[in-house]
Design a protein around this motif. Structure first.
Motif, mmCIF file in Angstrom:
data_model
loop_
_atom_site.group_PDB
_atom_site.id
_atom_site.type_symbol
_atom_site.label_atom_id
_atom_site.label_comp_id
_atom_site.label_asym_id
_atom_site.label_seq_id
_atom_site.Cartn_x
_atom_site.Cartn_y
_atom_site.Cartn_z
ATOM 1 N N PRO A 59 -45.945 0.214 -15.305
ATOM 2 C CA PRO A 59 -45.328 1.279 -14.812
ATOM 3 C C PRO A 59 -44.641 1.064 -13.515
ATOM 4 C CG PRO A 59 -47.094 1.871 -15.881
ATOM 5 C CD PRO A 59 -47.481 0.591 -15.670
ATOM 6 N N THR A 60 -43.369 1.319 -13.278
ATOM 7 C CA THR A 60 -42.734 0.994 -11.959
ATOM 8 C C THR A 60 -42.080 2.447 -11.357
ATOM 9 O OG1 THR A 60 -42.950 -1.197 -12.252
ATOM 10 C CG2 THR A 60 -41.313 -0.283 -10.413
ATOM 11 N N VAL A 61 -42.282 2.843 -10.305
ATOM 12 C CA VAL A 61 -41.468 3.890 -9.712
ATOM 13 C C VAL A 61 -40.440 3.478 -8.809
ATOM 14 C CG1 VAL A 61 -41.541 5.623 -8.057
ATOM 15 C CG2 VAL A 61 -43.720 5.357 -9.607
ATOM 16 N N ARG A 67 -33.181 1.576 -5.944
ATOM 17 C CA ARG A 67 -31.843 2.548 -6.345
ATOM 18 C C ARG A 67 -30.701 1.647 -5.696
ATOM 19 N NH1 ARG A 67 -30.150 6.311 -2.836
ATOM 20 N NH2 ARG A 67 -31.910 6.340 -1.571
ATOM 21 N N TRP A 68 -30.906 1.333 -4.417
ATOM 22 C CA TRP A 68 -29.730 0.570 -4.138
ATOM 23 C C TRP A 68 -29.087 -0.407 -4.738
ATOM 24 C CZ3 TRP A 68 -32.112 0.346 1.719
ATOM 25 C CH2 TRP A 68 -32.056 1.576 2.097
ATOM 26 N N ALA A 69 -29.939 -1.480 -5.156
ATOM 27 C CA ALA A 69 -29.545 -2.573 -6.040
ATOM 28 C C ALA A 69 -29.008 -1.962 -7.398
ATOM 29 C CB ALA A 69 -30.871 -3.254 -6.198
ATOM 30 N N ARG A 70 -29.592 -1.267 -8.249
ATOM 31 C CA ARG A 70 -29.333 -0.703 -9.278
ATOM 32 C C ARG A 70 -27.831 0.048 -9.174
ATOM 33 N NH1 ARG A 70 -31.191 5.142 -10.798
ATOM 34 N NH2 ARG A 70 -29.906 5.645 -9.178
ATOM 35 N N LEU A 90 -34.361 -2.021 -13.430
ATOM 36 C CA LEU A 90 -34.429 -1.202 -12.370
ATOM 37 C C LEU A 90 -33.705 0.172 -12.845
ATOM 38 C CD1 LEU A 90 -32.723 -3.643 -9.186
ATOM 39 C CD2 LEU A 90 -35.345 -2.633 -9.823
ATOM 40 N N ARG A 91 -32.955 0.055 -13.789
ATOM 41 C CA ARG A 91 -32.542 1.224 -14.357
ATOM 42 C C ARG A 91 -33.659 2.187 -15.083
ATOM 43 N NH1 ARG A 91 -27.368 -1.620 -15.668
ATOM 44 N NH2 ARG A 91 -28.218 -2.061 -17.890
ATOM 45 N N ALA A 92 -34.445 1.396 -15.736
ATOM 46 C CA ALA A 92 -35.651 2.054 -16.460
ATOM 47 C C ALA A 92 -36.651 2.408 -15.672
ATOM 48 C CB ALA A 92 -36.016 1.154 -17.646
ATOM 49 N N THR A 93 -36.608 2.393 -14.373
ATOM 50 C CA THR A 93 -37.758 2.511 -13.293
ATOM 51 C C THR A 93 -37.618 4.086 -13.364
ATOM 52 O OG1 THR A 93 -36.164 2.432 -11.321
ATOM 53 C CG2 THR A 93 -37.756 0.493 -11.666
#
Length: 219
Positions: A59-61, A67-70, A90-93
């Protein structure tokens, strides 16, 4: 019986440090692993890092760099280099992660509840290069902990354990160990944390050899 939650944070594309940390964590027999964010930038291997986190279903917060890369933000050095699979990850974090064990509620955020930018720094900790010459955000334990008994954060790359009665705010430091040449000199501690429950004990270890390290503690 002791339950051990391992916490990695601020991996920043250092897949070799992540491999080392997971090896030590597995040898310790930890019951679960969570990542407190900033999986990419600074390091040379963003896609490999994200792929390993995905492979292990950790699980990744979502950190500010994630957020910037996403979002394709120019502040992420990896935004144009990450794969479609990494972008999906990253979208699923998530903004935060939590669980309860033996009546203790544990929350994991990247910087602090409600913010992936405004980090928590112990008032007595030495300043590091990323702080610049600005006042530190207020450390209001009640406001930070809210309904949690234990709050675990990353972001500042400073490992600490702050106790407020039987409640705790802790940081494992940065798993990042080897920034890429030319990276903007982020503090790189190469460490991860382990929370032991129900004792509410917080310990920090070097990923390369599993040696426990000293951290800022208060009181």
């Amino acid at each position: 019986m002791t339950y051990r939650l391992a916490v990695v944070s601020d991996v920043h594309g250092d897949v070799h440090a992540l491999v080392d940390a997971l090896r030590v964590i597995d040898a310790m027999g930890c019951d679960a692993i969570v990542c407190a964010g900033d999986t990419i930038d600074y390091g040379l291997f963003p896609n490999e890092t994200v792929a390993l986190l995905a492979e292990r279903a950790i699980p990744t917060v979502r950190g500010n760099h994630d957020r910037w890369a996403r979002d394709g933000d120019y502040r992420s050095g990896s935004a144009s280099d990450i794969s479609s699979a990494s972008r999906r990850f990253l979208r699923a974090t998530v903004s935060s992660w939590s669980f309860e064990y033996d009546a203790a509620r544990v929350e994991v955020w990247h910087a602090r509840p409600g913010s992936d930018i405004e980090g928590i720094v112990p008032p007595t900790a030495p300043r590091h290069p990323l702080e610049l010459n600005v006042p530190r955000p207020e450390l209001n334990a009640s406001a930070l902990l809210r309904n949690a008994d234990i709050l675990i954060v990353g972001h500042t790359h400073q490992a600490f354990a702050l106790r407020f009665g039987d409640r705790l705010i802790a940081n494992p430091g940065a798993l990042l160990r080897d920034p890429a040449p030319g990276a903007e000199n982020p503090p790189a501690t190469g460490t991860f944390g382990v929370l032991e429950l129900p004792e509410r004990r917080w310990r920090v270890f070097r990923a390369k050899d599993g040696v426990e390290v000293d951290i800022v503690r208060a009181p």
